[in-house]
Design an enzyme around this catalytic site. Structure first.
Site, short mmCIF file in Angstrom:
data_model
loop_
_atom_site.label_atom_id
_atom_site.label_comp_id
_atom_site.label_asym_id
_atom_site.label_seq_id
_atom_site.Cartn_x
_atom_site.Cartn_y
_atom_site.Cartn_z
N HIS A 1 -3.82 -9.43 -7.70
CA HIS A 1 -2.69 -8.60 -8.16
C HIS A 1 -1.79 -9.30 -9.17
O HIS A 1 -0.98 -8.63 -9.83
CB HIS A 1 -1.82 -8.14 -6.99
N ASP B 1 -12.00 -5.69 -1.99
CA ASP B 1 -10.73 -5.69 -1.26
C ASP B 1 -10.28 -4.23 -1.03
O ASP B 1 -10.61 -3.34 -1.81
CB ASP B 1 -9.69 -6.42 -2.11
N HIS C 1 -7.43 -3.12 -1.51
CA HIS C 1 -6.47 -2.76 -2.56
C HIS C 1 -7.15 -2.83 -3.93
O HIS C 1 -8.05 -3.64 -4.15
CB HIS C 1 -5.29 -3.73 -2.56
N ASP D 1 -9.46 -7.00 4.05
CA ASP D 1 -8.44 -6.06 4.57
C ASP D 1 -8.98 -4.63 4.62
O ASP D 1 -8.27 -3.70 4.98
CB ASP D 1 -7.14 -6.14 3.76
ZN LIG Z 1 -5.90 -6.33 -0.34
#
Ligand SMILES: [Zn+2]
Length: 353
Positions: A110, A145, A147, A234
């Site tokens: 990120h 991931d 995200h 995650d």
């Molecule tokens: Zn993540």
């Protein structure tokens, strides 16, 4: 940081840190110059000032402070070490000293050019890809991931020489709120940013066929020299921050598929907030990478961590889940099918697929 130590100790307990044909490297922290290849010098100055543990002046303008990106003593040193691990991985690959590298402290996808975001201060994945590109290698980035891998996507949004693929929980439901199919790259790079959004409750049974329908055809067409894989765990059904529902088996199978498609591979870590899953998932990944079958029971040498971290009856693999009510299961697979279809209609033509 505890999850990294825990992962290492589980790998050690299984004997995975001393496999024949493997070596363990400890990087020295990256220099500011190496990091400034991607990040704004002004941001790096502020991040360096944060190393004392005190909030630096103007820190909040760069995403630092209360919230996702806290300032703590050694934050700059830690960011430099994470970056160094990914740069070392790229160097080992580029010099032909290794064909598969796993840096599980990395994958901080990120971080943006000019600010920290989503627990990520320095984008080591971008730095590794830039280093590989500098050495003339063609790179595909595959991010599983939960995200969206936004920082990496933005870094190469206009670059047709880097293919980025991210599978993640849909942006309406989860940070960072992006990663829709229509974010497909710009200019010459249209079609080279690929996003597969997933519905909440997507489990292994729904995920693996969707992954298979999208990722292998694109990689086969793109023909990367190196795959950089971000292995956030995650996506697991017990992760407290997300709503996906994979198990360790599904995660390991997706990773095995990536391995099978990679001429050379840099595997990075990423998210994972049930730290028992981080240890189990990444240990399983390292076993996959080395073609090792592990006993399902966690080793006796890990017993103290089993107690301390409340593993209970957990082994390396997950027990079958109870499953969802049929109507919800159907809604989840319908959503994911529609996204797969959207990728195939909008992205595949750019690759003559
Ligand atoms: Zn993540």
């Amino acid at each position: 940081m505890e999850r990294l130590g825990l992962t290492w100790r589980l790998m050690q307990a299984y004997g995975l840190t001393r496999l024949p044909g493997t070596t363990v490297h400890a990087p020295t922290p990256a220099g500011e110059g190496d990091i400034a290849v991607f990040h704004e010098p002004e941001y790096l100055e502020v991040l360096r000032a944060a190393d004392s543990g005190a909030q630096p002046p103007r820190g909040s303008a760069f995403g630092l402070g209360a919230g996702d990106n806290p300032v703590f003593p050694g934050v700059w040193e830690a960011a430099r070490l994470v970056a160094a691990g990914s740069l070392l991985a790229a160097d080992l690959i580029a010099r032909g000293e290794a064909d598969r590298v796993f840096h599980f402290a990395g994958g901080l996808h990120h971080a943006l050019r000019e600010r920290a975001s989503g627990f990520c201060y320095v984008n080591d994945a971008v730095l590794a890809i830039l280093r590989l590109r500098e050495r003339g290698l063609r790179v595909a980035y595959v991010d599983i991931d939960a995200h969206h891998g936004d920082g990496v996507q933005y870094a190469f949004y206009g670059d047709p020489h880097v293919l980025t693929i991210s599978t993640h929980e849909r942006g309406e439901r989860l940070f960072p709120g992006t990663g829709f199919v229509h974010e497909l790259g710009e200019g010459d790079a249209a079609g080279f940013s690929v996003n597969l959004p997933l519905e909440a409750y997507t489990d292994t049974q729904v995920y693996l066929p969707a992954f298979e329908a999208v990722v292998p055809p694109l990689l086969a067409r793109f023909k990367p020299d190196v795959i950089v894989a971000q292995l956030g765990i995650d996506s697991h059904r017990t992760d407290p921050l997300t709503h996906l529902a994979l198990d360790i088996q599904g995660f390991a199978k997706a990773f095995a598929r990536i391995v099978s498609l990679a001429p050379r591979l840099i595997a990075l870590g990423g998210g994972g907030y049930d730290i028992r899953n981080v240890a189990r998932g990444w240990t399983a990944a390292w076993a996959v990478l080395n073609g090792v079958e592990l006993p399902a029971g966690l080793p006796e040498a890990f017993a103290e961590d089993v107690r301390r971290h409340d593993f209970g009856e957990l082994g390396l693999w997950d027990a079958p889940s109870e499953g969802l009510p049929e109507s919800i299961q159907r809604a989840v697979s319908d959503y994911v099918d529609r996204q797969v279809d959207a990728v195939q209609r909008t992205i595949f033509p750019f690759h003559r697929l």
